[in-house]
Design an enzyme around this catalytic site. Structure first.
Site, short mmCIF file in Angstrom:
data_model
loop_
_atom_site.label_atom_id
_atom_site.label_comp_id
_atom_site.label_asym_id
_atom_site.label_seq_id
_atom_site.Cartn_x
_atom_site.Cartn_y
_atom_site.Cartn_z
N GLY A 1 -2.10 -5.90 8.06
CA GLY A 1 -3.27 -5.86 7.17
C GLY A 1 -3.05 -6.74 5.95
N HIS B 1 5.93 -32.27 7.47
CA HIS B 1 5.32 -30.94 7.32
C HIS B 1 4.30 -30.92 6.19
CE1 HIS B 1 8.22 -29.65 10.21
NE2 HIS B 1 9.22 -30.07 9.44
N ASP C 1 0.88 -1.16 0.00
CA ASP C 1 0.00 0.00 0.00
C ASP C 1 0.92 1.21 0.00
OD1 ASP C 1 0.87 0.25 2.61
OD2 ASP C 1 -1.13 0.22 3.53
N CYS D 1 2.96 -3.44 3.90
CA CYS D 1 2.18 -2.27 4.30
C CYS D 1 2.91 -1.64 5.48
CB CYS D 1 0.72 -2.63 4.60
SG CYS D 1 0.47 -3.80 5.94
N GLY D 2 2.23 -0.81 6.25
CA GLY D 2 2.91 -0.15 7.35
C GLY D 2 3.43 -1.12 8.39
N THR D 3 2.53 -2.00 8.83
CA THR D 3 2.92 -2.98 9.85
C THR D 3 3.08 -4.40 9.28
OG1 THR D 3 0.59 -3.46 10.28
CG2 THR D 3 1.63 -1.75 11.65
N GLY D 4 2.54 -4.64 8.11
CA GLY D 4 2.49 -5.99 7.55
C GLY D 4 1.26 -6.76 7.98
N HIS E 1 8.86 -25.17 6.99
CA HIS E 1 7.85 -25.98 7.69
C HIS E 1 6.42 -25.70 7.22
CE1 HIS E 1 10.44 -27.09 11.47
NE2 HIS E 1 11.05 -27.35 10.32
C1 RB5 Z 1 -1.88 2.57 6.61
O1 RB5 Z 1 -1.89 3.73 7.35
C2 RB5 Z 1 -1.72 1.35 7.51
O2 RB5 Z 1 -2.88 1.17 8.27
C3 RB5 Z 1 -1.41 0.14 6.70
O3 RB5 Z 1 -0.27 0.35 5.94
C4 RB5 Z 1 -1.12 -1.15 7.45
O4 RB5 Z 1 -0.18 -0.94 8.45
C5 RB5 Z 1 -2.29 -1.90 7.91
O5 RB5 Z 1 -2.16 -3.04 8.39
#
Ligand code: RB5
Length: 147
Positions: free
Chosen positions: A70, A133, A8, A65-68, A98
């Site tokens: 989503g 596995h 994203d 994404c920002g955190t991975g 695995h």
């Molecule tokens: C975008 O602001 C953020 O919510 C998205 O990149 C992600 O981290 C969601 O999981």
């Protein structure tokens, strides 16, 4: 290998870096976007890359994404996708060896570019071990089939 990349807006920079790395390592890459940091919704891009894998246009995927989180949550809704959100080389290696993970999820706001490069290198270099596995992964597929 052919690898589908998508992100994203919060993962565009790391995506570009990792596409460069994967190409340097000799892989064929497909960039499913986005190309700018204009705000987009991660499920749209996660789905695109996952369908490229389940449709046979790519063998593995990388979603950022920002955190991975989503990307990981969305990817694992797609039948046939086994996505792993990784923060350590051990996780990246085990996810392939695995769990036969076919998507690596990363968070650009969590994981620095150096570590992300190591995680991708490790993920791409590790083969599924099969054996005991394989039976477990088959059970994942069976869970999908029952839903
Ligand atoms: C975008 O602001 C953020 O919510 C998205 O990149 C992600 O981290 C969601 O999981």
């Amino acid at each position: 290998m052919k690898i589908a990349f998508a992100s994203d807006h919060a993962g565009v920079g790391l995506k570009a870096e990792l596409i460069g790395l994967a190409s340097t390592l000799g892989h064929e890459v497909v960039d499913l976007g986005p190309t700018t940091t204009q705000s987009v919704d991660y499920p749209d891009f996660a789905e695109k890359a996952c369908l490229a894998i389940t449709g046979g246009q790519a063998e593995l995927g990388v979603l950022i994404c920002g955190t991975g989180q989503g990307m990981n949550i969305t990817a694992n809704k797609v039948r046939g996708i086994r996505a792993a959100l990784c923060h350590t080389e051990f996780e990246a290696r085990m996810a392939r060896a695995h769990n036969d993970a076919n998507v690596l999820c990363l968070g650009q706001r969590v994981t620095g570019p150096g570590l992300a490069a190591e995680l991708l290198t490790c993920f791409l270099a590790t083969a599924f071990e099969g054996g005991r596995h394989a039976a477990r992964v088959a059970k994942i597929t069976a869970v999908e089939a029952r839903r």
